[in-house]
Design an enzyme around this catalytic site. Sequence first.
Site, PDB file in Angstrom:
ATOM      1  N   GLU A 210      -2.882  14.409 -24.221  1.00  0.00           N
ATOM      2  CA  GLU A 210      -2.664  15.125 -25.487  1.00  0.00           C
ATOM      3  C   GLU A 210      -3.990  15.441 -26.161  1.00  0.00           C
ATOM      4  OE1 GLU A 210       0.279  14.864 -29.364  1.00  0.00           O
ATOM      5  OE2 GLU A 210      -0.726  13.045 -28.731  1.00  0.00           O
TER       6      GLU A 210
ATOM      7  N   GLY B 214      -6.099   5.953 -31.389  1.00  0.00           N
ATOM      8  CA  GLY B 214      -5.674   4.572 -31.576  1.00  0.00           C
ATOM      9  C   GLY B 214      -4.698   4.185 -30.480  1.00  0.00           C
ATOM     10  N   ALA B 215      -3.767   5.106 -30.187  1.00  0.00           N
ATOM     11  CA  ALA B 215      -2.773   4.877 -29.133  1.00  0.00           C
ATOM     12  C   ALA B 215      -2.170   6.227 -28.756  1.00  0.00           C
ATOM     13  CB  ALA B 215      -1.692   3.918 -29.620  1.00  0.00           C
ATOM     14  N   MET B 216      -1.470   6.265 -27.624  1.00  0.00           N
ATOM     15  CA  MET B 216      -0.854   7.505 -27.155  1.00  0.00           C
ATOM     16  C   MET B 216       0.515   7.208 -26.582  1.00  0.00           C
ATOM     17  SD  MET B 216      -0.895  10.709 -26.718  1.00  0.00           S
ATOM     18  CE  MET B 216       0.506  11.560 -25.994  1.00  0.00           C
ATOM     19  N   GLU B 217       1.503   8.004 -27.032  1.00  0.00           N
ATOM     20  CA  GLU B 217       2.923   7.711 -26.798  1.00  0.00           C
ATOM     21  C   GLU B 217       3.447   8.191 -25.453  1.00  0.00           C
ATOM     22  OE1 GLU B 217       2.852  11.736 -29.119  1.00  0.00           O
ATOM     23  OE2 GLU B 217       1.728   9.864 -29.114  1.00  0.00           O
TER      24      GLU B 217
ATOM     25  N   HIS C  15       4.945   3.003 -34.336  1.00  0.00           N
ATOM     26  CA  HIS C  15       4.675   4.439 -34.383  1.00  0.00           C
ATOM     27  C   HIS C  15       4.849   5.050 -32.987  1.00  0.00           C
ATOM     28  CE1 HIS C  15       2.200   7.987 -35.875  1.00  0.00           C
ATOM     29  NE2 HIS C  15       2.069   8.121 -34.571  1.00  0.00           N
ATOM     30  N   GLU C  16       4.220   4.420 -31.986  1.00  0.00           N
ATOM     31  CA  GLU C  16       4.282   4.984 -30.630  1.00  0.00           C
ATOM     32  C   GLU C  16       5.695   4.916 -30.061  1.00  0.00           C
ATOM     33  OE1 GLU C  16       1.725   6.643 -29.926  1.00  0.00           O
ATOM     34  OE2 GLU C  16       0.491   5.723 -31.479  1.00  0.00           O
TER      35      GLU C  16
ATOM     36  N   HIS D 296       7.957   7.637 -31.282  1.00  0.00           N
ATOM     37  CA  HIS D 296       7.708   8.885 -30.546  1.00  0.00           C
ATOM     38  C   HIS D 296       8.576   9.013 -29.293  1.00  0.00           C
ATOM     39  CE1 HIS D 296       4.462  10.963 -32.528  1.00  0.00           C
ATOM     40  NE2 HIS D 296       3.608   9.962 -32.451  1.00  0.00           N
TER      41      HIS D 296
ATOM     42  N   GLU E 165       4.005  13.622 -35.581  1.00  0.00           N
ATOM     43  CA  GLU E 165       3.178  12.562 -36.154  1.00  0.00           C
ATOM     44  C   GLU E 165       3.662  12.101 -37.524  1.00  0.00           C
ATOM     45  OE1 GLU E 165       1.484  11.052 -34.280  1.00  0.00           O
ATOM     46  OE2 GLU E 165       0.935  12.436 -32.675  1.00  0.00           O
TER      47      GLU E 165
END
Length: 876
Positions: free
Chosen positions: A146, A279-282, A315-316, A319, A338
């Site tokens: 992404e 920070g992170a990726m879903e 959060h992730e 998603h 987001e």
Amino acid sequence: MCSYTKAGTGEESGAQVAPQEREVLPTNIKPLHYDLTLEPNFDTFKFSGVETIDFQVNERTDFITLNSLEIEIHEAKLDDVPIKDIIFDTAKQTVTFKLPDHLVKGAVAKLHLKFTGELNNKMAGFYRSSYQEDGKTKYLATTQMEPTDCRRAFPSYDEPSAKAKFTISLVANRDLVCLSNMNEKETILLSDYKKKVVFNTTPLMSTYLVAFIVGDLKYVENNNYRVPIRVYATPGSEHLGQYSADIAAKTLAFFDKKFDIPYPLPKCDMVAIHDFSAGAMENFGLVTYRTVDLLIDPENTNVNTKQRVTEVVMHELAHQWFGNLVTMDFWDGLWLNEGFATWMSWYACDSLYPDWKVWESYVSDSLQHALTLDALRASHPIEVPVKRADEINQIFDAISYSKGSSLLKMISRWLGEDTFIKGVSNYLKKHKWGNTQTSDLWEALSEVSGKDVVKVMDIWTKNIGFPIVKVEENENGEITVTQNRFLATGDVKPEEDKVIYPVFLGLKTSKGIDESLVLDERSKTFKLPTDDGFFKINGDQAGIYRTAYDSSRWTKLGAAGVEGKLSVEDRVGLVADAGSLASSGFIKTSSLLDLVKSWSRESNYVVWDEILTRIGSIKGTLMFEDEATNDALKAFTRDLISTKLNEIGWEFNDSDSFADQQLKSSLFSSAANADDEKAIAYVKESFEKYIQGDKKAIHPNLRATIFNISAKHGDETTFDELFKIYRNPQSIEEKIAALRSLGRFTKPEIMDKVADLLLQTNIIKQQDIYIPMQGLRAHKGGVERLWKWLTDNWDKVYELLPPGLSMLGSVVTLGTSGFTTEEQKQNVEKFFSTKDTKGYNQGLAQSLDIITAKSKWAKRDSKVINEWLSANGYTK
């Protein structure tokens, strides 16, 4: 990740006709399925790939164009016919295959490719991440697709609306772990030392969610949920993933129930990556994180880190439904991904950890981040038109995340939380496996609520900025409220003030909150329902706007706060509004100072954080003024917090609540930064014990402050001690705290040493370059040294952090936004006037706006501030 044409739903989403000005691929074909085999080589830092793409032909055509970047294609065939005519366009990041014959509409074709790619160190596409083990550098291969970097991993139709199925295989040494979005189907042994791991075929998904990892990994798991949940890390730190695995199990069960849709994949893996730009990726079923955002020792972690890790995981996982199962049609709708995941993480956190009372801190966190950025002329609408790939990274900001989530918070309050969640569930069920536009969500919420959500929300999402609501009190118990565009620089032009927002006034009186009042024109007059004189606009601070009262009402509201008539959200909102209105010239800064001085007995940490943040803003604005003003502000801070600090102290007990811990750490940090003698003495004593080997001498909640203050007052020896902690930390959290503290040194020769480290990627990872920069930006000498470093090393910075990736904008903002004068702003403008600002132009423009706002504030109110400080006995 801790962005308008409408696609169909389900398996049928057909070809899209994109706006002409948007750089997108032709729609003559549509990918249905990718069969992909990749093999990374850790000696050459290359990877080889074999790929077959099944296409549906949408119109008669003799070419196929895909996205491709930094990939060398060795062989291409259409079915069994070789393709010789292959054209690359590096600027547009595409490859076009000219076919020997035409394809007919409705046909299905197979494109076979063999290629080599770069296992790069850019934290984009298919890349390498390094780490140390037993004194040796080791590597793992991982992905970050992404927004538009799948094209670095394999040629693809790299747009969110082009959903397809993926069958992925990875070739690697037999002793390495291979992971992808789906569970493993089979492992085929290729030789004594190689294997091929084949994964089950994914459901329909977008290219930016594809993920695969090859490395030496260990895992912990939680089996309390319907599908296995594993947290992977490099050997020796996997046990630190148990907290996140347990959070994930609770969170997935919570979302299953709330969305009324089961988590759709057969497993959920979460992986800690040493080099990671976000920070992170879903990624669907294979979520990747910075190590600091996934791995923690709950017994030796400060409360803020624990809360952040919890919210990032939530959060992730949100998603997985909102973004992965149902995906925005194009990047204009990024906020939908987001903003929703941000709101949902707060919602889940509040439900699963009610004692944290996160909606109180939401007002000082998400809402203020949104309002601060959106008050700049260089902000952008929530739904922002995106034309080129290099523009997309710039909208991963507080507008997409924080304003988006604040808008959803506002709607959920307007419609009622249960109605809102029901509408979201209906939206997800209707569009699952498909793509949507923002209006699809509004329509689902309109249907379930009976309210015209589409009309109201279009105004909020498609326009830049937000209003200030001015309140005028009339003699007969009426108030007149008027809305205008709010800018931090206080210089709104008539042409910028044409939008009329539907403002939910939330009129709070002694009878409660009247949620029915809406200011949907320039000005309206309302009758107050009581005659006791108490009222506040924006009850519980749910609306996205600032409220300006006359000076006597500020005084009354200050008293109401002391008397207990205002909620925590109200009190936080009042301080935040007063601070913002003072900085932009709507009220005198003395009114802000009067308000916070009257709340010295405040007991809530969120309110204190906002008070101290606003005093910090004054300090930052007057950073380049004379030292006497700075000293007086410190004296004011010490006096302000003294009563509460003496009452609670900074010793921590097992019986301390979450809120107790937050308040103690917040007030201690403020005291130490304001040169409180007792706090400074404690810092010196505990730091000395710590470096002598007593690792219990510093409580995790105070660690960052003690490191920072030790650096601020430290010498070369202190630098060596903190640098040693950074290089050999007890935990990831300690490592980050030590790194940030390196920027807090004020001695010029040490600042030079820190600046020299910034580009040494063997010492400070590329992803962490901003951390010591944050420390430098906190003080006058550091701001100046940071600018010198940025200008002296611009070419190296630009090469290390190319504009197509997201970090360059952050580095430019950190390197410039600490300035406070018009002359400094002109120097920044002059330097960048000869540079290509593509990829970070938005961050630069926002930074210039920030400097302008501070410059105007200092000119306008520095005398007022000094007079107030003097009148209250804080100047020597």
